[in-house]
Design a protein around this motif. Structure first.
Motif, PDB file in Angstrom:
ATOM      1  N   GLU A 179     -19.984  32.790 -50.049  1.00  0.00           N
ATOM      2  CA  GLU A 179     -19.598  31.545 -50.704  1.00  0.00           C
ATOM      3  C   GLU A 179     -20.075  30.327 -49.924  1.00  0.00           C
ATOM      4  N   GLN A 180     -20.059  30.417 -48.592  1.00  0.00           N
ATOM      5  CA  GLN A 180     -20.523  29.308 -47.755  1.00  0.00           C
ATOM      6  C   GLN A 180     -21.992  28.973 -47.995  1.00  0.00           C
ATOM      7  N   VAL A 181     -22.804  29.985 -48.276  1.00  0.00           N
ATOM      8  CA  VAL A 181     -24.230  29.731 -48.477  1.00  0.00           C
ATOM      9  C   VAL A 181     -24.564  29.530 -49.952  1.00  0.00           C
ATOM     10  N   GLY A 182     -23.538  29.258 -50.756  1.00  0.00           N
ATOM     11  CA  GLY A 182     -23.753  28.835 -52.135  1.00  0.00           C
ATOM     12  C   GLY A 182     -23.906  29.953 -53.141  1.00  0.00           C
ATOM     13  N   LYS A 183     -23.478  31.169 -52.799  1.00  0.00           N
ATOM     14  CA  LYS A 183     -23.618  32.296 -53.714  1.00  0.00           C
ATOM     15  C   LYS A 183     -22.260  32.687 -54.298  1.00  0.00           C
ATOM     16  N   THR A 184     -22.316  33.375 -55.422  1.00  0.00           N
ATOM     17  CA  THR A 184     -21.127  33.979 -56.004  1.00  0.00           C
ATOM     18  C   THR A 184     -21.080  35.439 -55.581  1.00  0.00           C
ATOM     19  N   ALA A 185     -19.965  35.855 -55.010  1.00  0.00           N
ATOM     20  CA  ALA A 185     -19.832  37.219 -54.507  1.00  0.00           C
ATOM     21  C   ALA A 185     -19.030  38.068 -55.487  1.00  0.00           C
ATOM     22  N   ILE A 186     -19.509  39.302 -55.706  1.00  0.00           N
ATOM     23  CA  ILE A 186     -18.698  40.289 -56.406  1.00  0.00           C
ATOM     24  C   ILE A 186     -18.483  41.457 -55.451  1.00  0.00           C
ATOM     25  N   SER A 187     -17.277  42.003 -55.439  1.00  0.00           N
ATOM     26  CA  SER A 187     -16.946  43.110 -54.545  1.00  0.00           C
ATOM     27  C   SER A 187     -17.193  44.429 -55.263  1.00  0.00           C
ATOM     28  N   VAL A 188     -17.897  45.325 -54.582  1.00  0.00           N
ATOM     29  CA  VAL A 188     -18.384  46.551 -55.195  1.00  0.00           C
ATOM     30  C   VAL A 188     -18.049  47.734 -54.296  1.00  0.00           C
ATOM     31  N   ARG A 189     -17.662  48.847 -54.909  1.00  0.00           N
ATOM     32  CA  ARG A 189     -17.433  50.080 -54.158  1.00  0.00           C
ATOM     33  C   ARG A 189     -18.770  50.745 -53.861  1.00  0.00           C
ATOM     34  N   ASN A 190     -18.858  51.402 -52.728  1.00  0.00           N
ATOM     35  CA  ASN A 190     -20.093  52.065 -52.333  1.00  0.00           C
ATOM     36  C   ASN A 190     -20.441  53.206 -53.293  1.00  0.00           C
ATOM     37  N   SER A 191     -21.639  53.116 -53.881  1.00  0.00           N
ATOM     38  CA  SER A 191     -22.170  54.145 -54.771  1.00  0.00           C
ATOM     39  C   SER A 191     -23.647  53.843 -54.937  1.00  0.00           C
ATOM     40  N   PRO A 192     -24.515  54.839 -55.135  1.00  0.00           N
ATOM     41  CA  PRO A 192     -25.955  54.571 -55.236  1.00  0.00           C
ATOM     42  C   PRO A 192     -26.287  53.474 -56.250  1.00  0.00           C
ATOM     43  N   GLY A 193     -26.988  52.444 -55.791  1.00  0.00           N
ATOM     44  CA  GLY A 193     -27.374  51.353 -56.669  1.00  0.00           C
ATOM     45  C   GLY A 193     -26.290  50.325 -56.902  1.00  0.00           C
ATOM     46  N   PHE A 194     -25.054  50.633 -56.439  1.00  0.00           N
ATOM     47  CA  PHE A 194     -23.933  49.710 -56.567  1.00  0.00           C
ATOM     48  C   PHE A 194     -23.692  49.398 -58.055  1.00  0.00           C
ATOM     49  N   VAL A 195     -23.701  48.139 -58.479  1.00  0.00           N
ATOM     50  CA  VAL A 195     -23.433  47.830 -59.888  1.00  0.00           C
ATOM     51  C   VAL A 195     -24.695  47.370 -60.616  1.00  0.00           C
ATOM     52  N   VAL A 196     -25.301  46.295 -60.122  1.00  0.00           N
ATOM     53  CA  VAL A 196     -26.404  45.688 -60.868  1.00  0.00           C
ATOM     54  C   VAL A 196     -27.594  46.635 -60.980  1.00  0.00           C
ATOM     55  N   ASN A 197     -28.053  47.195 -59.866  1.00  0.00           N
ATOM     56  CA  ASN A 197     -29.213  48.090 -59.920  1.00  0.00           C
ATOM     57  C   ASN A 197     -28.903  49.409 -60.617  1.00  0.00           C
ATOM     58  N   ARG A 198     -27.652  49.831 -60.577  1.00  0.00           N
ATOM     59  CA  ARG A 198     -27.241  51.053 -61.295  1.00  0.00           C
ATOM     60  C   ARG A 198     -27.509  50.886 -62.792  1.00  0.00           C
ATOM     61  N   ILE A 199     -27.331  49.675 -63.291  1.00  0.00           N
ATOM     62  CA  ILE A 199     -27.560  49.388 -64.706  1.00  0.00           C
ATOM     63  C   ILE A 199     -29.013  48.996 -64.963  1.00  0.00           C
ATOM     64  N   LEU A 200     -29.557  48.151 -64.070  1.00  0.00           N
ATOM     65  CA  LEU A 200     -30.864  47.541 -64.304  1.00  0.00           C
ATOM     66  C   LEU A 200     -32.022  48.505 -64.123  1.00  0.00           C
ATOM     67  N   CYS A 201     -32.049  49.260 -63.037  1.00  0.00           N
ATOM     68  CA  CYS A 201     -33.238  50.064 -62.717  1.00  0.00           C
ATOM     69  C   CYS A 201     -33.514  51.166 -63.728  1.00  0.00           C
ATOM     70  N   PRO A 202     -32.502  51.880 -64.220  1.00  0.00           N
ATOM     71  CA  PRO A 202     -32.807  52.847 -65.285  1.00  0.00           C
ATOM     72  C   PRO A 202     -33.364  52.175 -66.548  1.00  0.00           C
ATOM     73  N   MET A 203     -32.919  50.949 -66.837  1.00  0.00           N
ATOM     74  CA  MET A 203     -33.457  50.223 -67.987  1.00  0.00           C
ATOM     75  C   MET A 203     -34.943  49.915 -67.785  1.00  0.00           C
ATOM     76  N   ILE A 204     -35.309  49.464 -66.588  1.00  0.00           N
ATOM     77  CA  ILE A 204     -36.710  49.187 -66.293  1.00  0.00           C
ATOM     78  C   ILE A 204     -37.519  50.482 -66.342  1.00  0.00           C
ATOM     79  N   ASN A 205     -36.951  51.553 -65.790  1.00  0.00           N
ATOM     80  CA  ASN A 205     -37.637  52.844 -65.796  1.00  0.00           C
ATOM     81  C   ASN A 205     -37.912  53.306 -67.227  1.00  0.00           C
ATOM     82  N   GLU A 206     -36.958  53.068 -68.131  1.00  0.00           N
ATOM     83  CA  GLU A 206     -37.160  53.441 -69.534  1.00  0.00           C
ATOM     84  C   GLU A 206     -38.288  52.620 -70.160  1.00  0.00           C
ATOM     85  N   ALA A 207     -38.394  51.342 -69.766  1.00  0.00           N
ATOM     86  CA  ALA A 207     -39.503  50.517 -70.255  1.00  0.00           C
ATOM     87  C   ALA A 207     -40.844  51.080 -69.781  1.00  0.00           C
ATOM     88  N   ILE A 208     -40.859  51.616 -68.556  1.00  0.00           N
ATOM     89  CA  ILE A 208     -42.095  52.223 -68.027  1.00  0.00           C
ATOM     90  C   ILE A 208     -42.422  53.495 -68.807  1.00  0.00           C
TER      91      ILE A 208
END
Length: 290
Positions: A179-208
């Motif tokens: 927050e001090q450096v101007g970002k919005t933080a979301i708290s995530v439990r440890n898991s491969p890809g966390f949240v954003v990449n868990r959703i995003l990367c398979p979508m990009i892979n499907e486009a490929i």
């Protein structure tokens, strides 16, 4: 809420790696008033990183986002170094090296050796296990994931990832820092890809896969997703921005850790990485760049 990290010009942040992510993290920290030690293996690597950082700050000045005085002050707060001894006195050290488990574990061990016992240690990993990375440390409770997004000066989000060993105090300090450096933080439990990449990367892979099967051109796939799904950038252009090697590493991590064939990387992606077509940073990926 009181700031768990000192918000003064004496408070020092260190970033390991002057590449795309590292120099971006250094830039936002310096603009937020923090002294930043930027560490890489060679003077040439630091020079490249600082040149990119300086150009990004200049672009912000031209767009009226910051003043010229802010640009100069930020550059003055960044201290390039090639040795880990420079980490002494850092409140927080952020590892931003290549997405390679063994390399990151080696770097984290060196960071712990060079820092005081109360310093926070973080990784900017986009897919690797925070708990597994922490296992190399003698004090894993002070380790956490801080996943910034590319381009760091523009993207507002930071995923704060807690490993099994991460303490409540470390988590609170990490969120406050984001927050001090101007970002919005979301708290995530440890898991491969966390949240954003868990959703995003398979979508990009499907486009490929769609491109690989010849259903449409790269440009038409991107245009379709931009206009049909209101995405600001098409999935293949986004892959080029992320780096095809980074995308492949993330997908391979998913495939290995989940053991689910739905995460298998497209053959075309693996072939392009093998050919050195890595996206924007190499001048060619799914699109060609000047």
């Amino acid at each position: 809420m009181n700031d768990p990290l000192k918000n003064t010009t004496e408070a020092r942040i260190a970033v390991i790696g002057a590449g795309t992510m590292g120099n971006g993290i250094a830039q936002v920290c310096a603009l937020a008033g923090r002294q930043v030690t930027l560490v890489d293996i060679s003077d040439s690597a630091l020079e490249r990183g600082l040149a990119t950082l300086s150009a990004n700050l200049e672009r912000q000045v031209k767009k009226g986002l910051i003043a010229e005085a802010d640009r100069q002050a930020a550059l003055a707060r960044i201290h390039p170094q090639t040795h880990y001894g420079a980490l002494a006195g850092s409140e927080l050290v952020i590892e931003a090296a290549t997405e390679n488990l063994d390399l990151k574990r080696q770097i984290l061990a060196l960071i712990e050796e060079a820092t005081e016992s109360d310093a926070l240690i973080a990784s900017n990993t986009s897919s690797l296990s925070i708990s597994e990375l922490a296992s190399v440390l003698g004090s894993p409770e002070r380790f956490i994931g801080l996943h910034f997004f590319n381009p760091v000066p523009v993207m507002a989000l930071v995923e704060v990832i807690r490993g099994l060993q991460t303490s409540e105090a470390t988590h609170a300090k990490a969120v406050a820092f984001a927050e001090q450096v101007g970002k919005t933080a979301i708290s995530v439990r440890n898991s491969p890809g966390f949240v954003v990449n868990r959703i995003l990367c398979p979508m990009i892979n499907e486009a490929i896969f769609v491109l690989q099967e010849g259903l449409a051109s790269a440009q038409d796939i991107d245009t379709g997703m931009q206009l049909g799904c209101n995405q600001p950038i098409g999935p293949l252009a986004l892959a080029d921005l992320i780096g095809l090697d980074t995308l492949l590493a993330i997908l391979e991590t998913f495939y290995r850790d989940f053991g689910d064939p739905k995460y298998r990387p497209a053959t075309l992606l693996k072939e392009m990485v093998a050919a050195g077509y890595l996206g924007r940073k190499s001048g060619r990926g799914f699109h060609v760049y000047a």
